[in-house]
Design an enzyme around this catalytic site. Structure first.
Site, PDB file in Angstrom:
ATOM      1  CG  ASP A 189     -14.700   5.112  10.870  1.00  0.00           C
ATOM      2  OD1 ASP A 189     -15.893   4.916  10.895  1.00  0.00           O
ATOM      3  OD2 ASP A 189     -13.781   4.217  10.889  1.00  0.00           O
ATOM      4  CG  HIS A 192     -16.624   6.497   5.935  1.00  0.00           C
ATOM      5  ND1 HIS A 192     -18.170   6.379   6.738  1.00  0.00           N
ATOM      6  CD2 HIS A 192     -16.410   5.245   6.430  1.00  0.00           C
ATOM      7  CE1 HIS A 192     -17.591   6.285   7.783  1.00  0.00           C
ATOM      8  NE2 HIS A 192     -16.227   5.518   7.902  1.00  0.00           N
TER       9      HIS A 192
END
Length: 288
Positions: free
Chosen positions: A104, A270
């Protein structure tokens, strides 16, 4: 968490980072994303420590690491500044060259470390991330709908911090999708402490404010100069997230930056380190 690891604060030159490190073998540094801290790696780092010296910092501004005041261009939260922190940290620990893994927002710090300090980075792994300039130039209505918080955080006319800090636990889904059952109780407690701290929330938002400003310019400068990543590179992405929906083949986005890139998706939401740690460890061990 992190049995056998050392937890300490290390001066990297401009800031002091909270760091957990342990294991033995070739060094690898693991860089978390937003809004996590280094404890997101609690299932991954110990599994890698049998074969690697594993270093897990809180990024500048995140968790319990230093949070310097930002200027109008937000350069103190540029990925270039954060990358310099990582080099300073690893040198302080005695590692002149090392592998970097980032997820991320941490993926942006990871590739910036490899771009700015190619002599330091032996291998690079990015997870759920593409270069800042590539994301911004591909922005369409689908991206804006899915990643609207990029723009909310980046603007300064109506500071996002005021909204987030009014109820950080609801904003960050701290008792639903990011609850203790999903994160693990100790990792969740560290996450809660971070999002409850207004100074940390402000610094995390500053990270996003750097994106369309100095971070974009740094990418544009390297692209104009024809710079490419010099080390072997692996990309991993969450198949239950939206990387493929937004970018199609994520590897195609990276090839102009690293023609030899390899990678694959992992069946996970995620936060791969928390949701699919065994699959992630296997992929990292094979590549590193």
């Amino acid at each position: 968490m992190f049995e056998g690891f050392t937890l300490e604060r290390i001066d990297t030159g401009e800031v002091t980072l909270r760091v957990r490190h342990g294991g033995s073998g070739p060094p690898v540094v693991l860089l978390h994303g937003h809004p996590r801290t280094h404890t997101t790696w609690y299932q991954v780092a110990p599994a890698l420590a049998a074969d690697f010296t594993v270093v897990c910092p809180d990024l500048r501004g995140y968790g319990q690491s230093d949070k310097p005041a930002a200027d109008e261009d937000h350069t103190q939260y540029s990925k270039r500044s954060m990358a310099a922190d990582i080099v300073g940290l690893m040198v302080a620990l005695g590692h002149e060259q090392f592998a970097v893994v980032g997820h991320d927002r941490g993926s942006q710090v990871a590739y910036r470390t490899a771009m700015d300090h190619p002599e330091r980075v032996s291998k690079l792994v990015v997870m759920d991330g593409v270069p800042v300039v590539e994301a911004l130039e591909r922005c369409d209505s689908d991206f804006a709908e899915a990643w609207w918080h990029w723009w909310f955080f980046a603007q300064t006319a109506k500071p996002a911090e005021r909204v987030i800090c009014a109820d950080p636990e609801t904003w960050y889904n701290a008792w639903t999708s990011n609850g203790p059952d999903q994160l693990g109780p100790e990792n969740h407690a560290d996450f809660l402490a971070a999002i409850r701290d207004p100074a940390t929330v402000h610094a995390m938002v500053e990270d996003y404010r750097a994106g369309p400003r100095c971070d974009r310019r740094h990418d544009e400068d390297y692209r104009a100069a024809g710079r490419q990543l010099e080390c072997p590179m692996l990309m991993l992405w969450s198949t239950k997230d939206d990387m493929e929906e937004i970018y199609g083949d994520p590897l195609a986005v990276w090839r102009p930056w690293c023609p030899g890139i390899v990678g694959h998706g992992i069946d996970s939401p995620h936060h791969i380190a928390e949701n699919a740690p065994a699959e992630l460890v296997q992929s990292l061990q094979e590549f590193l």
